[in-house]
Scaffold this motif. Structure first.
Motif, PDB file in Angstrom:
ATOM      1  N   ALA D  91       1.519  14.177   4.083  1.00 33.42           N
ATOM      2  CA  ALA D  91       0.687  13.479   2.922  1.00 33.42           C
ATOM      3  C   ALA D  91       1.838  12.522   2.860  1.00 33.42           C
ATOM      4  O   ALA D  91       2.411  10.706   2.632  1.00 33.42           O
ATOM      5  CB  ALA D  91       0.312  14.423   1.779  1.00 33.42           C
ATOM      6  N   LEU D  92       2.900  12.604   2.827  1.00 29.81           N
ATOM      7  CA  LEU D  92       4.321  12.092   1.987  1.00 29.81           C
ATOM      8  C   LEU D  92       4.847  11.013   3.067  1.00 29.81           C
ATOM      9  O   LEU D  92       4.988  10.095   2.819  1.00 29.81           O
ATOM     10  CB  LEU D  92       5.341  13.372   1.975  1.00 29.81           C
ATOM     11  N   ASP D  93       4.565  11.362   4.438  1.00 32.39           N
ATOM     12  CA  ASP D  93       4.965  10.289   5.348  1.00 32.39           C
ATOM     13  C   ASP D  93       3.728   8.692   5.384  1.00 32.39           C
ATOM     14  O   ASP D  93       3.785   8.128   5.198  1.00 32.39           O
ATOM     15  CB  ASP D  93       4.483  10.797   6.857  1.00 32.39           C
ATOM     16  N   LEU D  94       2.276   9.475   5.326  1.00 33.05           N
ATOM     17  CA  LEU D  94       1.796   8.454   5.175  1.00 33.05           C
ATOM     18  C   LEU D  94       1.856   7.693   3.636  1.00 33.05           C
ATOM     19  O   LEU D  94       0.997   6.103   3.861  1.00 33.05           O
ATOM     20  CB  LEU D  94       0.004   9.315   4.945  1.00 33.05           C
ATOM     21  N   ILE D  95       1.931   8.371   2.234  1.00 31.85           N
ATOM     22  CA  ILE D  95       2.731   7.781   1.564  1.00 31.85           C
ATOM     23  C   ILE D  95       3.503   6.067   1.684  1.00 31.85           C
ATOM     24  O   ILE D  95       3.587   5.902   1.074  1.00 31.85           O
ATOM     25  CB  ILE D  95       3.000   8.666   0.329  1.00 31.85           C
ATOM     26  N   GLU D  96       4.604   6.782   2.391  1.00 38.05           N
ATOM     27  CA  GLU D  96       5.585   6.405   2.749  1.00 38.05           C
ATOM     28  C   GLU D  96       4.629   4.216   4.090  1.00 38.05           C
ATOM     29  O   GLU D  96       5.358   3.592   4.204  1.00 38.05           O
ATOM     30  CB  GLU D  96       6.572   6.563   3.959  1.00 38.05           C
ATOM     31  N   LEU D  97       4.451   4.962   4.873  1.00 42.33           N
ATOM     32  CA  LEU D  97       3.774   4.307   5.428  1.00 42.33           C
ATOM     33  C   LEU D  97       2.542   3.568   4.218  1.00 42.33           C
ATOM     34  O   LEU D  97       2.569   1.863   5.061  1.00 42.33           O
ATOM     35  CB  LEU D  97       2.032   5.039   6.027  1.00 42.33           C
ATOM     36  N   GLY D  98       1.959   4.020   3.334  1.00 44.65           N
ATOM     37  CA  GLY D  98       0.971   2.840   2.368  1.00 44.65           C
ATOM     38  C   GLY D  98       2.248   1.729   2.065  1.00 44.65           C
ATOM     39  O   GLY D  98       1.751   0.675   1.591  1.00 44.65           O
ATOM     40  N   CYS D  99       2.982   1.555   1.727  1.00 49.65           N
ATOM     41  CA  CYS D  99       3.630   1.282   0.549  1.00 49.65           C
ATOM     42  C   CYS D  99       4.136  -0.263   1.406  1.00 49.65           C
ATOM     43  O   CYS D  99       4.794  -1.446   0.964  1.00 49.65           O
ATOM     44  CB  CYS D  99       5.582   1.859   0.242  1.00 49.65           C
ATOM     45  N   ASN D 100       4.958   0.714   2.797  1.00 48.12           N
ATOM     46  CA  ASN D 100       5.441  -0.139   4.085  1.00 48.12           C
ATOM     47  C   ASN D 100       4.093  -1.271   4.149  1.00 48.12           C
ATOM     48  O   ASN D 100       4.571  -2.610   4.315  1.00 48.12           O
ATOM     49  CB  ASN D 100       5.658   0.090   5.381  1.00 48.12           C
ATOM     50  N   HIS D 101       2.699  -0.303   4.094  1.00 45.64           N
ATOM     51  CA  HIS D 101       2.051  -1.323   4.762  1.00 45.64           C
ATOM     52  C   HIS D 101       1.570  -2.251   3.885  1.00 45.64           C
ATOM     53  O   HIS D 101       1.248  -3.929   3.380  1.00 45.64           O
ATOM     54  CB  HIS D 101       0.194  -0.593   4.580  1.00 45.64           C
ATOM     55  N   GLU D 102       1.711  -2.258   2.294  1.00 45.81           N
ATOM     56  CA  GLU D 102       1.840  -2.859   0.929  1.00 45.81           C
ATOM     57  C   GLU D 102       2.542  -4.026   1.302  1.00 45.81           C
ATOM     58  O   GLU D 102       1.906  -5.114   0.741  1.00 45.81           O
ATOM     59  CB  GLU D 102       1.627  -2.061  -0.294  1.00 45.81           C
ATOM     60  N   GLN D 103       3.775  -3.419   1.500  1.00 43.26           N
ATOM     61  CA  GLN D 103       4.607  -4.929   1.769  1.00 43.26           C
ATOM     62  C   GLN D 103       3.937  -5.759   2.872  1.00 43.26           C
ATOM     63  O   GLN D 103       4.249  -6.951   2.699  1.00 43.26           O
ATOM     64  CB  GLN D 103       5.785  -4.610   1.967  1.00 43.26           C
ATOM     65  N   GLN D 104       3.285  -4.830   3.933  1.00 41.73           N
ATOM     66  CA  GLN D 104       3.236  -6.168   4.832  1.00 41.73           C
ATOM     67  C   GLN D 104       2.118  -7.258   4.409  1.00 41.73           C
ATOM     68  O   GLN D 104       1.640  -8.365   4.715  1.00 41.73           O
ATOM     69  CB  GLN D 104       2.241  -5.349   6.190  1.00 41.73           C
ATOM     70  N   HIS D 105       1.218  -6.508   3.733  1.00 43.59           N
ATOM     71  CA  HIS D 105       0.261  -7.281   2.654  1.00 43.59           C
ATOM     72  C   HIS D 105       0.815  -8.048   1.513  1.00 43.59           C
ATOM     73  O   HIS D 105       0.213  -9.449   1.469  1.00 43.59           O
ATOM     74  CB  HIS D 105      -1.006  -6.599   1.591  1.00 43.59           C
ATOM     75  N   GLN D 106       1.609  -8.189   0.323  1.00 45.51           N
ATOM     76  CA  GLN D 106       2.517  -9.047   0.352  1.00 45.51           C
ATOM     77  C   GLN D 106       2.722 -10.315   1.026  1.00 45.51           C
ATOM     78  O   GLN D 106       2.995 -11.569   0.266  1.00 45.51           O
ATOM     79  CB  GLN D 106       4.139  -8.550  -0.361  1.00 45.51           C
ATOM     80  N   GLU D 107       3.392 -10.298   2.184  1.00 44.86           N
ATOM     81  CA  GLU D 107       3.440 -10.894   2.669  1.00 44.86           C
ATOM     82  C   GLU D 107       2.533 -11.784   3.336  1.00 44.86           C
ATOM     83  O   GLU D 107       2.606 -13.321   3.220  1.00 44.86           O
ATOM     84  CB  GLU D 107       4.625 -10.713   4.251  1.00 44.86           C
ATOM     85  N   LEU D 108       1.518 -11.094   3.819  1.00 43.37           N
ATOM     86  CA  LEU D 108       0.406 -12.230   4.641  1.00 43.37           C
ATOM     87  C   LEU D 108      -0.515 -12.657   3.000  1.00 43.37           C
ATOM     88  O   LEU D 108      -1.280 -13.840   2.833  1.00 43.37           O
ATOM     89  CB  LEU D 108      -0.862 -10.852   5.259  1.00 43.37           C
ATOM     90  N   LEU D 109      -0.932 -11.960   2.156  1.00 45.41           N
ATOM     91  CA  LEU D 109      -1.088 -13.148   0.589  1.00 45.41           C
ATOM     92  C   LEU D 109      -0.564 -14.110   0.511  1.00 45.41           C
ATOM     93  O   LEU D 109      -1.058 -14.746  -0.107  1.00 45.41           O
ATOM     94  CB  LEU D 109      -0.757 -11.648  -0.166  1.00 45.41           C
ATOM     95  N   LEU D 110       1.279 -14.297   0.297  1.00 46.99           N
ATOM     96  CA  LEU D 110       1.964 -15.306   0.557  1.00 46.99           C
ATOM     97  C   LEU D 110       1.473 -16.118   0.879  1.00 46.99           C
ATOM     98  O   LEU D 110       1.256 -17.825   1.493  1.00 46.99           O
ATOM     99  CB  LEU D 110       2.926 -15.069   0.103  1.00 46.99           C
ATOM    100  N   MET D 111       0.887 -15.915   2.453  1.00 47.82           N
ATOM    101  CA  MET D 111       0.835 -17.289   3.733  1.00 47.82           C
ATOM    102  C   MET D 111      -0.676 -17.283   3.361  1.00 47.82           C
ATOM    103  O   MET D 111      -0.838 -18.786   3.713  1.00 47.82           O
ATOM    104  CB  MET D 111       0.556 -15.956   5.218  1.00 47.82           C
ATOM    105  N   ASP D 112      -1.849 -16.430   2.919  1.00 48.60           N
ATOM    106  CA  ASP D 112      -2.891 -17.101   2.777  1.00 48.60           C
ATOM    107  C   ASP D 112      -3.578 -17.659   1.052  1.00 48.60           C
ATOM    108  O   ASP D 112      -4.055 -19.141   1.227  1.00 48.60           O
ATOM    109  CB  ASP D 112      -3.417 -15.814   3.093  1.00 48.60           C
ATOM    110  N   ILE D 113      -2.332 -17.224   0.424  1.00 49.21           N
ATOM    111  CA  ILE D 113      -2.483 -18.200  -1.008  1.00 49.21           C
ATOM    112  C   ILE D 113      -2.084 -19.986  -0.041  1.00 49.21           C
ATOM    113  O   ILE D 113      -2.088 -21.233  -0.823  1.00 49.21           O
ATOM    114  CB  ILE D 113      -1.553 -17.969  -1.921  1.00 49.21           C
TER     115      ILE D 113
END
Lengths: 375, 375, 375, 375
Positions: D91-113
């Motif tokens: 679960a802790l590994d998945l949380i770490e993955l989830g945080c990195n996933h969210e960072q990736q989408h922060q970049e995608l979000l700015l690309m999309d905007i």
């Protein structure tokens, strides 16, 4: 669906109509925002370049509040112009056209909202109107009304407002005919389905058969079959099918195939208008914001549901479009479209007319469209 | 072009028609090859599955010789059946229909060959007919013929062969109208081009304007402009434009736009038929295998070039398709097509009729189609 | 299928190659027909405009006899040039390239004929080779061959002909690996199908899963299941599946999914080449015009069937395309294609090489392509 | 653009990731809304059916406020779970993955905007960041850094977080090479344009040439030429081109063509990683919410702009995806995509790594992507 537009677009577009065709006539008028002309022009070539229709859904700016501000600005300018009392007859005619244009978009807006809501995969989904279910009764069999033919007059007489495509009033020869005394109902349509109506090519126009094979259509728009039977989507959410309501959301192809299956045909728009004149003062359901849905199929021909006719949408003899950009309002769509007559349960009251010619391409289904048989 | 078919397909298909609808009625008949039923059925749903139209060009087997063999086999069986003298009236009617069907395909075949040859990038390209160029003369101005309206009778009277879509004969009310005494010529069309006809949206139907913007069309089909001026492709190869010939290979959209530019309109098919009856016994150019091309525009209304009308292709009042598969011949195409009247320089003589209703979709251009003005 | 070309096009194109790149070097050479340059150039941008590939099937002129005449003309000119003995080294190199180019098209031609014949809805269909069915035996289980890694040399050494994309010879680091001692067979593939291989998304690349969902693919190309079990289409017509033959006509997506299902993977092209060098002097089936079909899967790695590798088609380090138009032969296709290694039962003998890099897009199936497992 | 998603979708999707992969592991967890699973799953087949990507823009419900509520609910549940301290390592590994996933989408979000804002036809358009223009200076010429080859180690060593596709760490043989000491700048790109870079087929991959011919691309994404010269669109609106900034928004095709024009090539991802290790501790611009745009091209290799490599996106030797649905995170996209290395000016700080493998299809341009030359 690329034919649909966001609510805010509709609001901005009907506002733009007044700015473009009325307010801009006054050189002193200060345009709200030049870029709105590009964004909210729907199809007027004479006005200039337009924002592509399929991209309307993507415009996040201007936002809902910006459009409200635009609306208030134009409303204010319109009120001022009206109070000054200096508007000439042409301007007054354009205002009347603008009001009718806005009524048309009120109906389109409800069609679009219904479609949009139907695509949202939430349970329960959003409701436009919260109301109780209607009772479902087996409709009584319909009867045939006989109408005498001969040379009849068709089209708007020119007293009161009408669109240019409703005139000129002219003569048409009709044979005697019969027309059903109510619209085709959901109960009727279930029989068509049960009799394999969607699987028998001999019932269909060639284009229609190709269309349903390609799209997999096998029931009217918004219908869905599950363990408990048929439901349909309404502006009050998904509902059990009501048997005695007029069938809604069928394409021209489906209406035509149903009529052939029933051993009958669709009326021409000339037959429809002639038949409707006898019941002209009666109205079925028009727009009631607390309902937005037809009532049980009854005897009145105007209201509840637009009715596909067998007529192609063509100019009446002697038709001349209006001058200028508003001349593009109707005439230039006169190819490969099909006439619907009557009005629907989301047509604003006062907008309906016995001579009204609505028109859509044959596959369209998001219209509140059904049919009435003739022979 | 997916609408076109190879020559051998046309030959096999018209042969198949006799096998399918006449010879198979006799249980003793030995079918030539069951797979041909699948390959050479064009659109008859009642007969069974069909080979997809766009794939026709890919079928390298059966080859040209196989089809000749098939043709001889069916011809032999037909002759035998006719000599036995046991064919009933229905069979004889189907043979008459089959002969007319074959004449139709003779015209389609020439249309397809013309299109195919036009795509072959060889110089000189292939010639279907080798003949000298025609002289090009400035055409005299056209005049208007007045025709009185009232209730007229339209459609085939039922004496002699006609297609089902030409009847029933029925009454139509017409206002008085005028119609041009010749077809629109190439010279006329050059004026339309010179006056920016292809660049003015106000002249075009909305669909037509979208169509020419998307396709880049800016002249009739097969026209090409080079240093020496305009040429057009003919069954005798590329030729200098002949000014006094009827314009050929325009779409319905182009015909409609031209008429609007000219301050006129297209006639309805009812006006056309009524006007043509007065000159019914005169024929312009019909199929001459040594020519396959119109002559100079003249006074006769039947021949040279099919003429687009403003009428949508719809059933006449009381129309009932024939029983069985041949009932699919015409009726099921009655949506979103446009009526052409007259006949063309590649229509076999004897196939033309004043009541004949040809029909194609609005963008079609490989038809030998032009127009005549009305007002 | 737009990737396929007619037989006569292949013949004309390989002829054109000699005319374009060898004969035209001599200013005295009289070009056969300038328009052939446009028609029979496949993709050389430097040579000029080209006839669009999807239209190749439509060119009825020049005909088969014209192409034979063209071939004879060019053959004559080539022989004359060779006999004069004045060709420089560059010309001789181009002739060698032209011969290899022609061998490649011999394989493409057979692929295209197989595809075309498979689409002809006749029973029996056309045969390219008439031969008896092969016996079908359950193949023995395959074994793993171990190969030692380290820094290996990859690519053509430059002795004898090779394509530019096979060089430069360069060093690659490989881990130790194992590779199967035969190709995957039809019997193996039946297990994959039986284990729901086409229905389990976890086995597939994302693009591959989307592709099979969209196309409905559920078995290798040409496979068909009926009451008697699986058949496949061959150049000898439709045949019962032969269990111990290598599977043919799978896409890269299918090969990759199969390998994942088998708990293995595809080899890289570097692993493949390294493994093949040990069995370099052995050949499976190459082109036998009396057979045109693989034999049972055996130990040789070159022949029978092209094998998909896991490698994307990319330039080797230091790759430089040849000068001039022939530099377009290979290099410009180095994006989004996948390397196949080996050779197939329709590759002309002498054309195969252990360093040969064939390449196709991931969805391609008309290639004689299968796979071999690695781990 | 179908690749882009609305801001609220990004927010809901990164929230859903925690609910789906972390919170649902606890049987006591009460799911917020089952239909969100369908709506906000991006591509995980193992999780079930998904809402089609191109329809994301149409979902007006749930609205922005609903998503905020959802976010708060999941945030609350996550905090609670963390505070309970009972989460296992997976679960802790998945949380770490989830945080990195969210960072990736922060970049995608700015690309999309950025893409969305660029399509809004208002003047002035919306600003994401309001800031002063940067000075534009002619960049100094770049130099070459020499890097020694041999057998190098590539990939994540497994200390600290990395995505599965960055491992296993493995050996690769490299020849000696040289790499540019800065990214290609806008000034460099203007030279390419001036030298007809977009009009010379010999510079382009075949797919790339077809792509720019079809799309009409003739400059990087968002570039526009008017009377005052070139501008580009930024998250601070349309701006005059800054000469010494790295070029942004070029496709792989464009990057590859530029490199060929420059007499160089793109580095492989292995060369890139090896070269970057030497400057590993230096960062160019990463996400600064007050800027969201690169600075002048400098010596650091990580930051400012993602750099296209010549490498196809393929699994490293020995690659095994994670178990379960998160195993779909990276591996299944390994076909027909191209690796980019580095990071960009909208990559959140802390998310970048020298072994990071970003990947996109060759035509993609809404990525903050440029290039660096090698030879």
């Amino acid at each position: 669906m690329t034919e649909a537009s966001p609510a805010k677009w509709h609001r901005a577009h009907v506002t733009w109509f007044f700015e473009e065709f009325v307010l801009r006539r006054d050189p002193a008028y200060v345009v709200y925002d030049e870029s709105y002309r590009y964004l909210f022009n729907s199809y007027y070539e004479a006005v200039g370049e337009r924002h592509p229709r399929p991209d309307r859904g993507l415009v996040t700016r201007p936002g809902v509040d910006d459009i409200t501000h635009y609306r208030n600005y134009v409303d204010g300018a319109m009120e001022e112009a009206l109070q000054r009392g200096t508007l000439d007859d042409e301007a007054l005619d354009l205002i009347e056209l603008g009001c009718n244009h806005e009524q048309q978009h009120q109906e389109l807006l409800l069609m679009d909202i219904k479609h949009l809501f139907s695509t949202i995969p939430l349970t329960p989904g959003p409701l436009y109107v919260d109301r109780d279910p209607d009772p479902s009764r087996t409709p009584p069999p319909f009867g045939w009304r006989s109408v005498s033919g001969g040379v009849v007059e068709i089209g708007a007489a020119g007293t009161g407002f009408s669109y240019d495509n409703e005139g000129p009033r002219h003569r048409v020869f009709l044979e005697d005919f019969e027309i059903a005394d109510r619209a085709v109902t959901n109960a009727d349509w279930l029989e068509f389905i049960a009799d394999d109506g969607y699987r028998r090519p001999e019932l269909w126009l060639s284009d229609g058969w190709a269309h349903i094979r390609q799209t997999g259509r096998h029931a009217p728009g918004y219908w869905h079959f599950d363990d408990d039977g048929w439901t349909t989507f309404t502006l009050s959410g998904r509902r059990r099918l009501v048997l005695d309501e007029p069938v809604l959301h069928v394409s021209f192809y489906e209406a035509d195939a149903f009529a052939r299956w029933a051993g009958a045909r669709l009326p021409t728009e000339f037959e429809w208008e002639t038949a409707a004149l006898a019941v002209d003062d009666r109205r079925a359901m028009l727009l009631d914001p607390e309902r937005c849905h037809p009532g049980p199929a009854g005897g009145a021909m105007i209201g509840d549901v637009w009715e596909w006719t067998s007529s192609a949408y063509l100019p009446y003899p002697g038709f001349v479009p209006a001058n200028g950009a508003v001349g593009e309002y109707n005439g230039k769509f006169m190819s490969d479209q099909h006439v619907l007559r009557g009005a629907s349960a989301i047509t604003p009251a006062g907008h309906e007319r016995v001579t009204y010619r609505n028109f859509f391409p044959a596959p369209s289904r998001w219209v509140f469209a059904g049919l009435r048989l003739a022979r």
